[in-house]
Design a protein around this motif. Structure first.
Motif, PDB file in Angstrom:
ATOM      1  N   VAL A 116       0.574  -1.145  -0.231  1.00  0.00           N
ATOM      2  CA  VAL A 116      -0.221   0.064  -0.014  1.00  0.00           C
ATOM      3  C   VAL A 116       0.883   1.262  -0.012  1.00  0.00           C
ATOM      4  N   CYS A 117       1.899   1.125   0.543  1.00  0.00           N
ATOM      5  CA  CYS A 117       2.990   2.297   0.564  1.00  0.00           C
ATOM      6  C   CYS A 117       3.580   2.466  -0.769  1.00  0.00           C
ATOM      7  N   GLU A 118       3.749   1.461  -1.410  1.00  0.00           N
ATOM      8  CA  GLU A 118       4.411   1.562  -2.909  1.00  0.00           C
ATOM      9  C   GLU A 118       3.384   2.267  -3.708  1.00  0.00           C
ATOM     10  N   GLU A 119       2.015   1.950  -3.619  1.00  0.00           N
ATOM     11  CA  GLU A 119       0.922   2.417  -4.364  1.00  0.00           C
ATOM     12  C   GLU A 119       0.836   4.078  -4.017  1.00  0.00           C
ATOM     13  N   TYR A 120       0.887   4.280  -2.547  1.00  0.00           N
ATOM     14  CA  TYR A 120       0.875   5.640  -2.052  1.00  0.00           C
ATOM     15  C   TYR A 120       1.577   6.522  -2.834  1.00  0.00           C
ATOM     16  N   LYS A 121       2.855   5.929  -2.981  1.00  0.00           N
ATOM     17  CA  LYS A 121       3.816   6.935  -3.679  1.00  0.00           C
ATOM     18  C   LYS A 121       3.548   7.386  -4.915  1.00  0.00           C
ATOM     19  N   THR A 122       2.565   6.748  -5.649  1.00  0.00           N
ATOM     20  CA  THR A 122       1.973   7.216  -6.982  1.00  0.00           C
ATOM     21  C   THR A 122       0.962   8.279  -7.011  1.00  0.00           C
ATOM     22  N   ILE A 123       0.518   8.730  -6.110  1.00  0.00           N
ATOM     23  CA  ILE A 123      -0.652   9.561  -6.004  1.00  0.00           C
ATOM     24  C   ILE A 123      -0.312  10.910  -6.400  1.00  0.00           C
ATOM     25  N   THR A 124      -1.101  11.461  -7.101  1.00  0.00           N
ATOM     26  CA  THR A 124      -0.807  12.868  -7.599  1.00  0.00           C
ATOM     27  C   THR A 124      -1.657  14.000  -6.987  1.00  0.00           C
ATOM     28  N   SER A 125      -2.858  13.591  -6.369  1.00  0.00           N
ATOM     29  CA  SER A 125      -3.801  14.601  -6.173  1.00  0.00           C
ATOM     30  C   SER A 125      -3.315  14.938  -4.602  1.00  0.00           C
ATOM     31  N   ASN A 126      -3.542  15.906  -4.088  1.00  0.00           N
ATOM     32  CA  ASN A 126      -3.485  16.222  -2.891  1.00  0.00           C
ATOM     33  C   ASN A 126      -4.636  15.699  -1.775  1.00  0.00           C
ATOM     34  N   THR A 127      -5.744  15.830  -2.448  1.00  0.00           N
ATOM     35  CA  THR A 127      -7.005  15.443  -1.670  1.00  0.00           C
ATOM     36  C   THR A 127      -6.926  13.746  -1.647  1.00  0.00           C
ATOM     37  N   GLU A 128      -6.515  13.159  -2.969  1.00  0.00           N
ATOM     38  CA  GLU A 128      -6.543  11.621  -2.791  1.00  0.00           C
ATOM     39  C   GLU A 128      -5.378  11.270  -1.892  1.00  0.00           C
ATOM     40  N   MET A 129      -4.241  12.102  -1.842  1.00  0.00           N
ATOM     41  CA  MET A 129      -3.107  11.903  -0.806  1.00  0.00           C
ATOM     42  C   MET A 129      -3.621  11.745   0.557  1.00  0.00           C
ATOM     43  N   THR A 168       2.649  13.882   3.465  1.00  0.00           N
ATOM     44  CA  THR A 168       3.418  13.814   2.014  1.00  0.00           C
ATOM     45  C   THR A 168       3.603  12.622   1.557  1.00  0.00           C
ATOM     46  N   LEU A 169       4.051  12.446   0.369  1.00  0.00           N
ATOM     47  CA  LEU A 169       4.214  11.169  -0.268  1.00  0.00           C
ATOM     48  C   LEU A 169       5.517  10.338   0.490  1.00  0.00           C
ATOM     49  N   SER A 170       6.129  11.011   1.152  1.00  0.00           N
ATOM     50  CA  SER A 170       7.238  10.344   1.756  1.00  0.00           C
ATOM     51  C   SER A 170       6.954  10.016   3.380  1.00  0.00           C
ATOM     52  N   CYS A 171       5.752  10.535   3.905  1.00  0.00           N
ATOM     53  CA  CYS A 171       5.345  10.167   5.273  1.00  0.00           C
ATOM     54  C   CYS A 171       5.389   8.774   5.787  1.00  0.00           C
TER      55      CYS A 171
END
Length: 174
Positions: free
Chosen positions: A84-97, A135-138
């Motif tokens: 799920v972390c690997e998938e999370y890193k691909t998110i581009t929308s702040n809302t979706e993140m 953030t994407l790195s959290c």
């Protein structure tokens, strides 16, 4: 026992058959990949999983076989969190993140989460603090901790497991 897992586009079935021969219990595992309708992945692919955990996790079928093994050790949350972390890193929308971060936090990180991962208090607190503006790195530090845990503990046992050994066996000719 029939185990059916759906992981995005791939379905895998592991059949555990127990025989008793001369008062000795013999368990046989068979893996079937329903998506490609192959009885198992190619032997050279299965052998390549011995190179590293990274090589194993690069393969969808490898991920699924490793997940089945982790279920037997009651540590399936590790691979689920890592994926799920690997998938999370691909998110581009702040809302979706923000939504995804909250789901990951609730499922894996918070104290008493349904699939709570084994991380140190400091890392857990850092993630908790980042939830107001994720953030994407959290989750990166926690993901590294879990990867190291799988690499040192579970992965070597997986390579010795009945599940992996069954995948190494030559396919029966039809």
């Amino acid at each position: 026992m029939f185990c059916l897992n759906v992981n995005h586009w791939n379905i895998i079935i592991i059949i555990n058959i127990t025989f008793i021969i001369n008062n000795k219990q013999l368990r046989v595992y068979r893996l079937f990949c329903c998506f490609c309708r192959a009885p198992k992945p190619p032997n050279d692919e299965v052998v390549s999983w011995r190179q590293s955990l990274k090589k194993l996790l690069e393969c969808k079928t490898g991920q699924l076989a490793f997940r089945e093994f982790l279920k037997t050790e009651y540590s399936e949350e590790n691979i689920l969190f890592w994926l799920v972390c690997e998938e999370y890193k691909t998110i581009t929308s702040n809302t979706e993140m923000a939504e995804a971060a909250k789901r990951i936090y609730t499922e894996f990180v918070q104290v008493d989460a349904p699939r709570q991962i084994n991380i140190d208090c400091e890392t857990r607190q850092e993630i908790t603090n980042s939830m107001s503006q994720p953030t994407l790195s959290c989750f990166d530090k926690a993901q590294r901790v879990i990867y190291k845990l799988m690499k040192k503990d579970s992965y070597p046992r997986f390579l010795k497991s009945e599940i992996y050994q069954a995948l190494l066996e030559p396919s029966d000719a039809s």
